[in-house]
Design an enzyme around this catalytic site. Structure first.
Site, PDB file in Angstrom:
ATOM      1  N   SER A 223     -15.278 -19.997 -18.315  1.00 43.90           N
ATOM      2  CA  SER A 223     -14.511 -21.057 -17.660  1.00 43.90           C
ATOM      3  C   SER A 223     -15.260 -22.381 -17.630  1.00 43.90           C
ATOM      4  O   SER A 223     -14.664 -23.448 -17.824  1.00 43.90           O
ATOM      5  CB  SER A 223     -14.147 -20.634 -16.234  1.00 43.90           C
ATOM      6  N   HIS A 275     -16.949 -24.363 -12.885  1.00 47.15           N
ATOM      7  CA  HIS A 275     -15.909 -25.231 -13.439  1.00 47.15           C
ATOM      8  C   HIS A 275     -16.310 -26.697 -13.328  1.00 47.15           C
ATOM      9  O   HIS A 275     -16.205 -27.462 -14.296  1.00 47.15           O
ATOM     10  CB  HIS A 275     -14.589 -25.014 -12.696  1.00 47.15           C
TER      11      HIS A 275
END
Length: 368
Positions: A223, A275
């Site tokens: 991610s 992230h």
């Protein structure tokens, strides 16, 4: 998201600024002559990454071997392994332990998951890189690989395809300068390598920020690297502003997609620090690696010979953004790595930052 951003870039490279202006736009794609030895750009980095991630997940499941390692005292025993009947050694851990249909945390740690204690106290810094190639389960793997295909594949295609189109068109009208355009085509292929660098370095950047804030849980997944590609797409839009026609649409689309994905990160069991770290890293790297010639310089090949054009390939603001981004990227990694290996807990310096990764509600709580 990727399609909308790509559409804006495609519109520019086909006509430029909505077709307005006194200079003739390049002909439609189907009119490009196919010269002998030329081939359309075929993405290779994204398919390779997808294949590697799938292969590594299979390796993790083989090492996990749920039937053999399931504790006999566990409720249901080894029979609690999901799909044991036909997956056998590759069967998943019980859903009560891993609802994502995947291995145990012990297997992930063994093969390179991000664990703060092992990185700092056991000097296993390589986990900052290996964790981005591992996934917690089939659901996790499919979600990330689908996102990679939708984002990365389009990005890789656009950076190879656009330069190739200009090469064909210009070669038709300027056959006396084929070497220049062959060089442009080789450069477009190198851009795919740059996208690979952004993907990997962004993943490491996400791992560093995650380790600074999260100490008690393991972290795996691509991610952070995927958010790095999103960040690079945003900075690429800014630094190549002059070649876009639908600037507002492309910018709004990217911002909405980024905001929605970051908002999802406040749910429990989602490492939003990875992230954010990946996004910030990719955003800076986009200014460094994805700078493209400005609109006026690109149009010089299709302008009449009696019209003057700029000889500067890049504009001053592009160089300024590249310089600032380079300094910030180096400083960011230096400071982050220094704090990490000194054992600094970033939560002590930012009392509210933990809300960036999880916001407690009446429906769920956030573990410390």
């Amino acid at each position: 998201m990727a399609a909308a951003a790509a559409a804006a870039r495609y519109d520019v490279e086909q006509g430029g600024r909505g077709g307005a202006g006194k200079y003739p736009p390049p002909p439609p794609e189907q009119m490009y002559p196919q010269r002998e030895g030329e081939t359309e750009w075929v993405p290779w980095f994204v398919p390779v990454v997808v294949a590697v991630n799938i292969a590594l997940f299979a390796v993790v499941m083989y090492v996990n071997n749920c039937p053999a390692h399931a504790a006999s005292t566990r409720r249901g025993g080894a029979g609690a392994c999901v799909a044991r009947g036909f997956l056998h050694r590759f069967s998943f851990q019980p859903l009560s332990e891993n609802p994502l249909l995947g291995p145990s945390s012990a297997a992930l740690q063994k093969l390179g998951a991000l664990v703060w204690d092992k990185v700092v106290h056991e000097h296993q810094g390589w986990r900052l890189l290996t964790c981005i190639w591992l996934h917690a389960g089939v659901v996790h793997l499919l979600a990330n690989m689908l996102s990679l295909v939708l984002i990365g594949l389009r990005l890789e295609q656009q950076f190879g395809y656009g330069t190739h189109c200009y090469m064909n068109y210009s070669s038709q009208y300027m056959p006396e300068r084929p070497a220049l355009f062959l060089n442009l085509n080789r450069r477009s292929r190198f851009l795919a390598v740059r996208i690979g660098v952004i993907y990997i370095v962004s993943g490491v950047g996400g791992s560093v920020l995650s380790s600074l804030f999260i100490r008690n849980n393991i972290s795996v997944g691509a991610s952070g690297a995927l958010f790095g590609l999103l960040g690079a797409m945003l900075s690429e839009l800014f630094t190549n502003w002059t070649i876009y026609s639908n600037k507002a649409a492309a910018l709004l689309t990217l911002l909405v997609v980024i905001a929605v994905n970051l908002a999802i990160g406040i749910l429990p069991h989602v490492d939003n620090f990875a992230h954010i770290g990946g996004f910030l890293t990719g955003f800076l790297l986009g200014f460094i690696f994805l700078m493209r010639p400005h609109y006026g310089w690109m149009q010089r090949y299709v302008r009449p010979s009696d019209i003057k054009y700029t000889t500067k390939k890049y504009l001053p603001y592009q160089w300024a953004l590249l310089a600032v981004a380079s300094v910030l990227a180096v400083l960011g990694f230096a400071v982050g790595m220094g704090m990490l290996f000194k054992g600094v807990n970033a939560n002590d310096h930012c009392q509210w930052c933990h809300y960036l990764s999880c916001v407690p509600t009446s429906r769920w709580s956030c573990g410390k």
